[in-house]
Design a protein around this motif. Structure first.
Motif, PDB file in Angstrom:
ATOM      1  N   TRP A 137      43.017  28.746  43.553  1.00 49.48           N
ATOM      2  CA  TRP A 137      44.326  29.290  43.200  1.00 49.48           C
ATOM      3  C   TRP A 137      44.571  29.262  41.698  1.00 49.48           C
ATOM      4  O   TRP A 137      45.179  30.161  41.150  1.00 49.48           O
ATOM      5  N   ASP A 138      44.064  28.232  41.025  1.00 55.96           N
ATOM      6  CA  ASP A 138      44.312  28.133  39.593  1.00 55.96           C
ATOM      7  C   ASP A 138      43.543  29.180  38.788  1.00 55.96           C
ATOM      8  O   ASP A 138      43.869  29.438  37.644  1.00 55.96           O
ATOM      9  N   ARG A 139      42.538  29.816  39.380  1.00 59.81           N
ATOM     10  CA  ARG A 139      41.784  30.860  38.670  1.00 59.81           C
ATOM     11  C   ARG A 139      42.208  32.272  39.047  1.00 59.81           C
ATOM     12  O   ARG A 139      41.861  33.223  38.365  1.00 59.81           O
ATOM     13  N   MET A 140      42.935  32.442  40.140  1.00 57.66           N
ATOM     14  CA  MET A 140      43.297  33.786  40.609  1.00 57.66           C
ATOM     15  C   MET A 140      44.083  34.553  39.556  1.00 57.66           C
ATOM     16  O   MET A 140      43.785  35.713  39.275  1.00 57.66           O
ATOM     17  N   ASN A 141      45.076  33.933  38.943  1.00 59.45           N
ATOM     18  CA  ASN A 141      45.858  34.626  37.912  1.00 59.45           C
ATOM     19  C   ASN A 141      44.993  35.004  36.721  1.00 59.45           C
ATOM     20  O   ASN A 141      45.125  36.091  36.158  1.00 59.45           O
ATOM     21  N   GLU A 142      44.095  34.104  36.329  1.00 56.78           N
ATOM     22  CA  GLU A 142      43.195  34.366  35.201  1.00 56.78           C
ATOM     23  C   GLU A 142      42.289  35.569  35.482  1.00 56.78           C
ATOM     24  O   GLU A 142      42.137  36.457  34.645  1.00 56.78           O
ATOM     25  N   LEU A 143      41.691  35.612  36.664  1.00 58.82           N
ATOM     26  CA  LEU A 143      40.798  36.723  37.019  1.00 58.82           C
ATOM     27  C   LEU A 143      41.566  38.036  37.162  1.00 58.82           C
ATOM     28  O   LEU A 143      41.080  39.095  36.759  1.00 58.82           O
ATOM     29  N   THR A 144      42.768  37.962  37.712  1.00 59.83           N
ATOM     30  CA  THR A 144      43.592  39.165  37.849  1.00 59.83           C
ATOM     31  C   THR A 144      43.986  39.686  36.475  1.00 59.83           C
ATOM     32  O   THR A 144      43.929  40.887  36.215  1.00 59.83           O
ATOM     33  N   GLU A 145      44.353  38.784  35.562  1.00 60.83           N
ATOM     34  CA  GLU A 145      44.698  39.216  34.212  1.00 60.83           C
ATOM     35  C   GLU A 145      43.484  39.841  33.514  1.00 60.83           C
ATOM     36  O   GLU A 145      43.614  40.859  32.831  1.00 60.83           O
ATOM     37  N   THR A 146      42.308  39.277  33.711  1.00 59.22           N
ATOM     38  CA  THR A 146      41.089  39.846  33.130  1.00 59.22           C
ATOM     39  C   THR A 146      40.908  41.285  33.593  1.00 59.22           C
ATOM     40  O   THR A 146      40.642  42.181  32.788  1.00 59.22           O
ATOM     41  N   MET A 147      41.058  41.518  34.886  1.00 60.18           N
ATOM     42  CA  MET A 147      40.925  42.864  35.437  1.00 60.18           C
ATOM     43  C   MET A 147      41.971  43.809  34.825  1.00 60.18           C
ATOM     44  O   MET A 147      41.646  44.915  34.389  1.00 60.18           O
ATOM     45  N   MET A 148      43.213  43.354  34.747  1.00 58.31           N
ATOM     46  CA  MET A 148      44.281  44.209  34.244  1.00 58.31           C
ATOM     47  C   MET A 148      44.123  44.492  32.750  1.00 58.31           C
ATOM     48  O   MET A 148      44.456  45.583  32.278  1.00 58.31           O
ATOM     49  N   GLU A 196      52.632  44.104  36.697  1.00 63.37           N
ATOM     50  CA  GLU A 196      51.799  42.927  36.885  1.00 63.37           C
ATOM     51  C   GLU A 196      50.809  43.178  38.024  1.00 63.37           C
ATOM     52  O   GLU A 196      51.188  43.669  39.099  1.00 63.37           O
ATOM     53  N   GLY A 197      49.549  42.879  37.777  1.00 63.54           N
ATOM     54  CA  GLY A 197      48.511  43.103  38.780  1.00 63.54           C
ATOM     55  C   GLY A 197      48.592  42.108  39.917  1.00 63.54           C
ATOM     56  O   GLY A 197      49.116  41.004  39.774  1.00 63.54           O
ATOM     57  N   ARG A 198      48.054  42.522  41.043  1.00 61.42           N
ATOM     58  CA  ARG A 198      47.952  41.651  42.209  1.00 61.42           C
ATOM     59  C   ARG A 198      46.474  41.357  42.436  1.00 61.42           C
ATOM     60  O   ARG A 198      45.618  42.100  41.980  1.00 61.42           O
ATOM     61  N   GLY A 199      46.171  40.316  43.149  1.00 60.04           N
ATOM     62  CA  GLY A 199      44.800  39.831  43.235  1.00 60.04           C
ATOM     63  C   GLY A 199      43.907  40.438  44.294  1.00 60.04           C
ATOM     64  O   GLY A 199      42.752  40.035  44.418  1.00 60.04           O
ATOM     65  N   GLY A 200      44.370  41.409  45.062  1.00 58.15           N
ATOM     66  CA  GLY A 200      43.555  41.950  46.149  1.00 58.15           C
ATOM     67  C   GLY A 200      42.218  42.532  45.695  1.00 58.15           C
ATOM     68  O   GLY A 200      41.172  42.277  46.303  1.00 58.15           O
ATOM     69  N   ALA A 201      42.217  43.312  44.620  1.00 55.94           N
ATOM     70  CA  ALA A 201      40.973  43.913  44.127  1.00 55.94           C
ATOM     71  C   ALA A 201      40.028  42.830  43.625  1.00 55.94           C
ATOM     72  O   ALA A 201      38.809  42.905  43.842  1.00 55.94           O
ATOM     73  N   VAL A 202      40.565  41.812  42.978  1.00 57.87           N
ATOM     74  CA  VAL A 202      39.749  40.696  42.499  1.00 57.87           C
ATOM     75  C   VAL A 202      39.110  39.982  43.684  1.00 57.87           C
ATOM     76  O   VAL A 202      37.911  39.709  43.699  1.00 57.87           O
ATOM     77  N   ARG A 203      39.907  39.698  44.687  1.00 48.11           N
ATOM     78  CA  ARG A 203      39.399  38.986  45.866  1.00 48.11           C
ATOM     79  C   ARG A 203      38.276  39.785  46.540  1.00 48.11           C
ATOM     80  O   ARG A 203      37.230  39.237  46.880  1.00 48.11           O
ATOM     81  N   LEU A 204      38.469  41.083  46.699  1.00 52.01           N
ATOM     82  CA  LEU A 204      37.427  41.920  47.310  1.00 52.01           C
ATOM     83  C   LEU A 204      36.152  41.939  46.474  1.00 52.01           C
ATOM     84  O   LEU A 204      35.046  41.821  47.002  1.00 52.01           O
ATOM     85  N   ALA A 205      36.292  42.084  45.165  1.00 53.75           N
ATOM     86  CA  ALA A 205      35.125  42.153  44.290  1.00 53.75           C
ATOM     87  C   ALA A 205      34.342  40.843  44.293  1.00 53.75           C
ATOM     88  O   ALA A 205      33.108  40.846  44.351  1.00 53.75           O
ATOM     89  N   PHE A 237      44.508  50.411  43.784  1.00 56.66           N
ATOM     90  CA  PHE A 237      45.472  50.380  42.686  1.00 56.66           C
ATOM     91  C   PHE A 237      46.006  48.947  42.643  1.00 56.66           C
ATOM     92  O   PHE A 237      46.816  48.568  43.489  1.00 56.66           O
ATOM     93  N   PRO A 238      45.547  48.135  41.677  1.00 61.04           N
ATOM     94  CA  PRO A 238      45.818  46.699  41.715  1.00 61.04           C
ATOM     95  C   PRO A 238      47.260  46.281  41.490  1.00 61.04           C
ATOM     96  O   PRO A 238      47.587  45.113  41.664  1.00 61.04           O
ATOM     97  N   GLU A 239      48.132  47.198  41.138  1.00 63.84           N
ATOM     98  CA  GLU A 239      49.535  46.838  40.954  1.00 63.84           C
ATOM     99  C   GLU A 239      50.294  46.852  42.279  1.00 63.84           C
ATOM    100  O   GLU A 239      51.378  46.303  42.378  1.00 63.84           O
TER     101      GLU A 239
END
Length: 120
Positions: free
Chosen positions: A76-87, A20-29, A7-9
């Motif tokens: 770090w500058d892409r983490m928010n972008e990728l997390t937003e894409t997922m959300m 707001e989503g968190r980046g853990g699922a993005v990092r794992l994927a 659950f990415p939130e």
């Protein structure tokens, strides 16, 4: 070969909309090269009382998608972008009243994809 549900939130929303989503699922994927399968669940805001009253719970499964980063490392500058894409993939599956934190962004995307008005 197994399935991991994240659950990415990070916790439940008190208002029922996306947080707001968190980046853990993005990092794992990204590190494992596996797809993210967005699954939206709504109608659970009434908890056990809602279940006892037979309030409907909805589940909608989206299409798998991949996120990538060079060498499996996310700058770090892409983490928010990728997390937003997922959300936003999750938000697309939900009725608008559940968009929560992503309401403004979803409305922008809808306006951008709306057909242009014909000129008079």
């Amino acid at each position: 070969g197994g399935v991991l549900v994240v659950f990415p939130e990070g916790h439940r929303s008190r208002e029922g909309g996306l947080l707001e989503g968190r980046g853990g699922a993005v990092r794992l994927a990204v590190r494992t090269g596996v797809p993210i399968v967005p699954i939206a669940i709504w109608g659970t805001e009434n908890g056990l009382k809602g279940a006892a009253l037979r309030k409907p719970i909805h589940v909608k499964i989206g299409k798998p998608f991949y996120l990538s980063a060079p060498n499996g490392k996310i700058p770090w500058d892409r983490m928010n972008e990728l997390t937003e894409t997922m959300m936003l993939h999750l938000a697309e599956l939900l009725p608008p009243e559940y968009w929560g934190f992503y309401r403004g962004r979803m409305e922008q995307l809808q306006l951008a994809s709306a057909p242009a008005e014909p000129e008079a």
